[in-house]
Every structure is written in structure tokens, then in C-alpha cells.
Design a protein around this motif. Structure first.
Motif, mmCIF file in Angstrom:
data_model
loop_
_atom_site.group_PDB
_atom_site.id
_atom_site.type_symbol
_atom_site.label_atom_id
_atom_site.label_comp_id
_atom_site.label_asym_id
_atom_site.label_seq_id
_atom_site.Cartn_x
_atom_site.Cartn_y
_atom_site.Cartn_z
ATOM 1 N N VAL A 61 41.309 44.104 54.775
ATOM 2 C CA VAL A 61 39.984 44.731 54.843
ATOM 3 C C VAL A 61 40.099 46.068 55.582
ATOM 4 C CG1 VAL A 61 38.610 42.627 54.744
ATOM 5 C CG2 VAL A 61 39.544 43.398 56.925
ATOM 6 N N ALA A 62 39.137 46.927 55.329
ATOM 7 C CA ALA A 62 39.116 48.247 55.974
ATOM 8 C C ALA A 62 40.437 48.974 55.788
ATOM 9 C CB ALA A 62 38.786 48.108 57.468
ATOM 10 N N THR A 63 41.026 48.790 54.596
ATOM 11 C CA THR A 63 42.355 49.356 54.359
ATOM 12 C C THR A 63 42.330 50.877 54.204
ATOM 13 O OG1 THR A 63 42.021 48.836 52.026
ATOM 14 C CG2 THR A 63 43.320 47.285 53.314
ATOM 15 N N ASP A 64 41.121 51.452 54.114
ATOM 16 C CA ASP A 64 41.064 52.906 53.967
ATOM 17 C C ASP A 64 40.806 53.614 55.300
ATOM 18 O OD1 ASP A 64 38.606 51.616 53.956
ATOM 19 O OD2 ASP A 64 37.604 53.258 52.915
ATOM 20 N N TRP A 65 40.763 52.857 56.376
ATOM 21 C CA TRP A 65 40.574 53.499 57.678
ATOM 22 C C TRP A 65 41.926 53.985 58.187
ATOM 23 C CZ3 TRP A 65 36.887 49.866 60.978
ATOM 24 C CH2 TRP A 65 35.764 49.542 60.211
ATOM 25 N N PRO A 66 42.099 55.269 58.427
ATOM 26 C CA PRO A 66 43.413 55.794 58.850
ATOM 27 C C PRO A 66 43.648 55.592 60.350
ATOM 28 C CG PRO A 66 41.878 57.593 58.597
ATOM 29 C CD PRO A 66 41.117 56.342 58.241
ATOM 30 N N TRP A 67 43.743 54.350 60.742
ATOM 31 C CA TRP A 67 43.839 54.032 62.167
ATOM 32 C C TRP A 67 45.249 53.674 62.606
ATOM 33 C CZ3 TRP A 67 38.850 51.014 63.996
ATOM 34 C CH2 TRP A 67 37.743 51.867 63.837
ATOM 35 N N ARG A 68 46.216 53.953 61.766
ATOM 36 C CA ARG A 68 47.619 53.803 62.162
ATOM 37 C C ARG A 68 48.116 55.192 62.540
ATOM 38 N NH1 ARG A 68 52.430 53.932 58.195
ATOM 39 N NH2 ARG A 68 54.158 53.047 59.355
ATOM 40 N N PHE A 69 48.797 55.275 63.643
ATOM 41 C CA PHE A 69 49.298 56.559 64.124
ATOM 42 C C PHE A 69 50.782 56.457 64.413
ATOM 43 C CE2 PHE A 69 44.869 56.081 65.323
ATOM 44 C CZ PHE A 69 44.310 57.291 64.944
ATOM 45 N N TRP A 70 51.511 57.489 64.074
ATOM 46 C CA TRP A 70 52.945 57.468 64.373
ATOM 47 C C TRP A 70 53.467 58.877 64.609
ATOM 48 C CZ3 TRP A 70 50.886 56.809 59.524
ATOM 49 C CH2 TRP A 70 51.353 57.631 58.486
ATOM 50 N N LEU A 71 54.632 58.950 65.227
ATOM 51 C CA LEU A 71 55.272 60.235 65.467
ATOM 52 C C LEU A 71 56.146 60.563 64.267
ATOM 53 C CD1 LEU A 71 56.338 59.822 69.212
ATOM 54 C CD2 LEU A 71 54.462 61.231 68.314
ATOM 55 N N PRO A 72 56.099 61.801 63.774
ATOM 56 C CA PRO A 72 56.907 62.167 62.607
ATOM 57 C C PRO A 72 58.399 62.167 62.944
ATOM 58 C CG PRO A 72 55.819 64.107 63.504
ATOM 59 C CD PRO A 72 55.281 62.925 64.259
ATOM 60 N N ASN A 73 59.200 61.930 61.924
ATOM 61 C CA ASN A 73 60.661 62.006 62.064
ATOM 62 C C ASN A 73 61.228 61.062 63.115
ATOM 63 O OD1 ASN A 73 60.572 64.226 60.183
ATOM 64 N ND2 ASN A 73 59.909 65.496 61.900
ATOM 65 N N GLU A 74 60.655 59.869 63.189
ATOM 66 C CA GLU A 74 61.167 58.872 64.127
ATOM 67 C C GLU A 74 61.811 57.753 63.326
ATOM 68 O OE1 GLU A 74 61.351 58.623 67.386
ATOM 69 O OE2 GLU A 74 60.278 60.473 67.890
ATOM 70 N N PRO A 75 63.105 57.532 63.528
ATOM 71 C CA PRO A 75 63.800 56.474 62.772
ATOM 72 C C PRO A 75 63.217 55.088 63.036
ATOM 73 C CG PRO A 75 65.359 57.837 64.010
ATOM 74 C CD PRO A 75 63.987 58.238 64.451
ATOM 75 N N SER A 76 62.561 54.915 64.180
ATOM 76 C CA SER A 76 62.057 53.586 64.533
ATOM 77 C C SER A 76 60.722 53.260 63.876
ATOM 78 C CB SER A 76 61.888 53.474 66.052
ATOM 79 O OG SER A 76 60.945 54.420 66.507
ATOM 80 N N VAL A 77 60.131 54.222 63.181
ATOM 81 C CA VAL A 77 58.846 53.958 62.530
ATOM 82 C C VAL A 77 59.093 53.219 61.226
ATOM 83 C CG1 VAL A 77 56.808 54.981 61.453
ATOM 84 C CG2 VAL A 77 57.681 55.896 63.611
ATOM 85 N N SER A 78 58.456 52.057 61.080
ATOM 86 C CA SER A 78 58.706 51.193 59.931
ATOM 87 C C SER A 78 58.312 51.874 58.622
ATOM 88 C CB SER A 78 57.942 49.880 60.090
ATOM 89 O OG SER A 78 56.628 50.107 60.520
ATOM 90 N N ALA A 79 58.986 51.483 57.581
ATOM 91 C CA ALA A 79 58.728 52.062 56.267
ATOM 92 C C ALA A 79 57.286 51.823 55.866
ATOM 93 C CB ALA A 79 59.673 51.448 55.251
ATOM 94 N N PHE A 80 56.732 52.756 55.147
ATOM 95 C CA PHE A 80 55.350 52.614 54.714
ATOM 96 C C PHE A 80 55.255 51.491 53.697
ATOM 97 C CE2 PHE A 80 51.774 54.504 56.185
ATOM 98 C CZ PHE A 80 50.817 54.750 55.217
ATOM 99 N N LYS A 81 54.180 50.693 53.818
ATOM 100 C CA LYS A 81 54.057 49.517 52.970
ATOM 101 C C LYS A 81 52.787 49.606 52.143
ATOM 102 C CE LYS A 81 56.519 46.587 56.180
ATOM 103 N NZ LYS A 81 56.307 45.757 57.359
ATOM 104 N N PRO A 82 52.595 48.709 51.217
ATOM 105 C CA PRO A 82 51.369 48.690 50.432
ATOM 106 C C PRO A 82 50.156 48.693 51.355
ATOM 107 C CG PRO A 82 52.874 47.047 49.603
ATOM 108 C CD PRO A 82 53.514 47.666 50.806
ATOM 109 N N GLY A 83 49.119 49.334 50.934
ATOM 110 C CA GLY A 83 47.974 49.481 51.803
ATOM 111 C C GLY A 83 47.727 50.950 52.029
#
Length: 211
Positions: free
Chosen positions: A175-197
Motif C-alpha cells: 500500500v502507499a507504494t507511490d509515496w517516495p519515502w525511501r531515501f538513500w545516498l547515491p553511489n553507495e555499494p551498500s544500498v540494496s538493489a531496487f526492487k518491484p514497487g
DNA sequence: AGGACGATTAACT
DNA sequence: GTTAATCGTCCTC
């Protein structure tokens, strides 16, 4: 010294970008591990259908309805723990899920807790992996991040959001899958791959949120 | 009392 | 890309 409680007394949408780059330390079983946070998600309690707190307090979610600066750990999929920072004012269930980070101290300990991790970047790449690397779980649920004697605390919390921050839809929710409430730092190897959603990436330059 | 499902991960094909 | 693992929590009966 832990970060002062009033620093957490802001809404999750404002705290989330500030947590990027923050250093969280855990000392469990005499072993210390520190992680630099690189990915988070904001959850807005009773206003947010994706939040565990959406339908009001339960024994599990009670901690989120209390004062800020505490850790909310929850068990999921029958085997994993994830960790959140409770924020907002007392009575408002606002929290930020810690999704990924880079281990900056205690890497050998983290590796021993995460035997499946093939590389250093995998040690805390994902919310359950981060929790596992720092030994966050049942034992640390409700931990006071602002107590100098706590097993878990923030060693640093940027006073301003990072210069460059990406945001997009949250992961793993229905639910609320269109809310852009995930934040991450660019170019960080530790940021998980983007997934469906969500496939979109919104790059925010300059500062996000209010001072 | 019973059952569906989850803010996921790892190991497959 | 697909799927098993595994159990606490919460909703429904």
C-alpha cells in the motif's frame, strides 16, 4: 556520547534524510560494531497505511507511540529482525526503518554474525542484514538510543541532510507504494538493489527538508 | 482457536 | 526469475 533525544523529536520525513550518513553503534555481547547509514525509509504511524502503527497501538507497536529516541525492532518472515528509530513527539507514532549501511567498525564481528555475506558491502545491505550485523533484535527492542548506558546509540547524526540524496518508493509494501519515502545516498555499494514497487529514481540536489 | 501474511534473505533454476 | 524457509502478530470466526 549518544545524540540528544530532542534531535529525534521531529517527523519521520524530516529525520529520514538526516539519518543518511549517521553512525549507529551497537555493543552486544561485549562486541562493538558501527555502521554508517546509507538507506532508510520513513513511516508515519496512524497516517500511513504501510506502517505497523496504522491501526493504533498494540503490544508490539507501543514503543512507536511513546517518546522519540528509542529503537523499535520487529520480527518478520519467521526468521528476520529489522530495526527502526522512533521519532516525532510523544504520542505520535513516527519511525524510520534502517535499511542499509556501511560497516565502519567491528567488521570481523559483523562478518561472524553474517556468515552468508560474501563481501564487506553485503554485511549490512538490507534491513534484516543490517540488524543481524549489529545484533539488533528481541534483546534490543525498545533500547533507549539516548541513554549513555544503552547497548545501541548514534555516535553522530548530521545536523543537515547530505548534499545529494535520492528518494523513491518504499520496498516490500503493498500500500502507499507511490509515496517516495525511501531515501538513500547515491553511489553507495551498500544500498540494496531496487526492487518491484518502483523503478523511478528522484535525485534531490541541495538540501532536503527544513533546517 | 484458527489461519493468512509479512517494512526479507539465500539458494536455487 | 523463482521459491522455500519459518513464526509472531493480528484479524476473523
Amino acid at each position: 556520547m549518544p545524540v540528544a533525544r530532542e534531535r529525534f523529536g521531529i517527523d519521520s520525513l524530516r529525520l529520514a534524510p538526516r539519518l543518511l550518513g549517521a553512525v549507529l553503534v551497537s555493543e552486544v555481547g561485549g562486541e562493538r560494531v558501527a555502521v554508517r547509514i546509507t538507506e532508510v525509509e520513513a513511516y508515519a504511524g496512524t497516517d500511513d497505511p504501510a506502517s505497523h502503527a496504522f491501526r493504533g497501538p498494540t503490544p508490539r507497536t507501543a514503543i512507536m507511540f511513546g517518546p522519540p529516541g528509542f529503537l523499535y525492532c520487529y520480527f518478520t518472515y519467521g526468521m528476520h529482525w529489522c530495526a527502526n528509530v522512533v521519532c516525532g513527539r510523544d504520542g505520535v507514532a513516527s519511525a524510520v526503518l534502517l535499511r542499509a549501511g556501511e560497516i565502519v567498525a567491528g567488521e570481523a564481528v559483523a562478518q561472524s554474525r553474517r556468515p552468508a555475506a560474501k563481501t564487506a558491502r553485503d554485511l549490512a545491505r538490507g534491513p534484516a542484514r543490517l540488524a543481524s550485523a549489529l545484533a539488533l533484535g528481541r534483546e534490543t527492542d525498545g533500547a533507549d538510543l539516548c541513554d549513555p548506558a544503552s547497548a545501541v546509540w548514534f555516535e553522530s547524526l548530521p545536523s543537515r541532510p547530505a548534499r545529494e540524496i535520492c528518494s523513491g518508493p518504499r520496498v516490500g509494501i503493498s500500500v502507499a507504494t507511490d509515496w517516495p519515502w525511501r531515501f538513500w545516498l547515491p553511489n553507495e555499494p551498500s544500498v540494496s538493489a531496487f526492487k518491484p514497487g518502483g523503478r523511478k529514481r528522484v535525485v534531490t540536489t541541495g538540501q532536503t527538508g527544513q533546517p
